[in-house]
Design a protein around this motif. Structure first.
Motif, mmCIF file in Angstrom:
data_model
loop_
_atom_site.group_PDB
_atom_site.id
_atom_site.type_symbol
_atom_site.label_atom_id
_atom_site.label_comp_id
_atom_site.label_asym_id
_atom_site.label_seq_id
_atom_site.Cartn_x
_atom_site.Cartn_y
_atom_site.Cartn_z
ATOM 1 N N GLN A 200 -11.990 24.878 -66.245
ATOM 2 C CA GLN A 200 -11.817 24.249 -64.936
ATOM 3 C C GLN A 200 -11.508 22.758 -65.082
ATOM 4 O O GLN A 200 -10.705 22.210 -64.321
ATOM 5 C CB GLN A 200 -13.082 24.457 -64.104
ATOM 6 N N ARG B 95 -12.510 20.673 -55.352
ATOM 7 C CA ARG B 95 -13.462 21.428 -56.181
ATOM 8 C C ARG B 95 -14.747 21.675 -55.414
ATOM 9 O O ARG B 95 -15.298 22.774 -55.423
ATOM 10 C CB ARG B 95 -13.765 20.673 -57.473
ATOM 11 N N ARG C 287 -14.389 24.463 -53.098
ATOM 12 C CA ARG C 287 -14.465 25.762 -53.795
ATOM 13 C C ARG C 287 -15.912 26.152 -54.051
ATOM 14 O O ARG C 287 -16.280 27.316 -53.900
ATOM 15 C CB ARG C 287 -13.677 25.717 -55.112
ATOM 16 N N ARG D 78 -17.394 27.487 -50.876
ATOM 17 C CA ARG D 78 -16.960 28.874 -50.625
ATOM 18 C C ARG D 78 -17.661 29.859 -51.549
ATOM 19 O O ARG D 78 -18.143 30.904 -51.115
ATOM 20 C CB ARG D 78 -15.445 28.996 -50.791
ATOM 21 N N LYS D 79 -17.715 29.539 -52.847
ATOM 22 C CA LYS D 79 -18.316 30.452 -53.817
ATOM 23 C C LYS D 79 -19.807 30.657 -53.588
ATOM 24 O O LYS D 79 -20.347 31.725 -53.878
ATOM 25 C CB LYS D 79 -18.090 29.949 -55.244
#
Length: 161
Positions: A36, A125, A128, A131-132
């Motif tokens: 990442q 990031r 993300r 969301r995760k």
């Protein structure tokens, strides 16, 4: 009967299973984090090395610092740090100013362009992560952050000892 690890392997006699599980999960986490970091570095600038992304994180959070302090923080040698800083400087992401406390030294700082590029990628990031981890309770997220901070702080203390 002792539980086998998450991967279904047999328990190793005489091995502390909690630390074995920690080692396994950290290895997966670090592998993913490295991949990442490469993606994020390229989003900041196509020529940015993945290892240098962490320097931008540190400079954005802590402000201007001496190269020797950055090298100590990351646990790398002066030559490695100099090479990474030259690359960041060449991309226009960092600059140097004289250290007011010692005219022979300079302070490394993130440039306005570097900060804008870095924060755009960092914010994406973070979105993300949101969301995760949307099904996690906020206290679980806070606890994970606290434990990771504790691990990093202890690692930093032991590496400088």
């Amino acid at each position: 009967m002792q539980e086998s690890g998450a991967e279904g392997g047999a328990a190793e006699p005489g091995v502390d299973q909690e630390f074995l599980a920690l080692e396994r999960e950290l290895a997966v986490f670090l592998r993913r984090a490295r991949a990442q970091s490469g993606e994020m570095a390229r989003e900041v600038h196509p020529d940015l090395e993945p290892a240098a992304y962490g320097l931008l994180v540190r400079l954005d959070e802590a402000g201007a610092q001496r190269a020797t302090d950055l090298a100590a923080y990351f646990g790398v040698g002066k030559a490695t740090m100099s090479r990474q800083l030259r690359a960041l400087e060449g991309l226009g992401l960092i600059g140097r100013t004289p250290d007011p406390a010692d005219g022979r030294a300079s302070l490394v700082r993130i440039t306005d362009d570097g900060r804008a590029r870095f924060r755009r990628v960092r914010d994406a990031r973070r979105a993300r992560y949101v969301r995760k981890l949307s099904d996690w309770d906020r206290t679980e997220v806070a606890e994970l952050a606290r434990l990771l901070h504790q691990l990093n702080t202890r690692a930093e203390r032991h590496s400088s000892a």
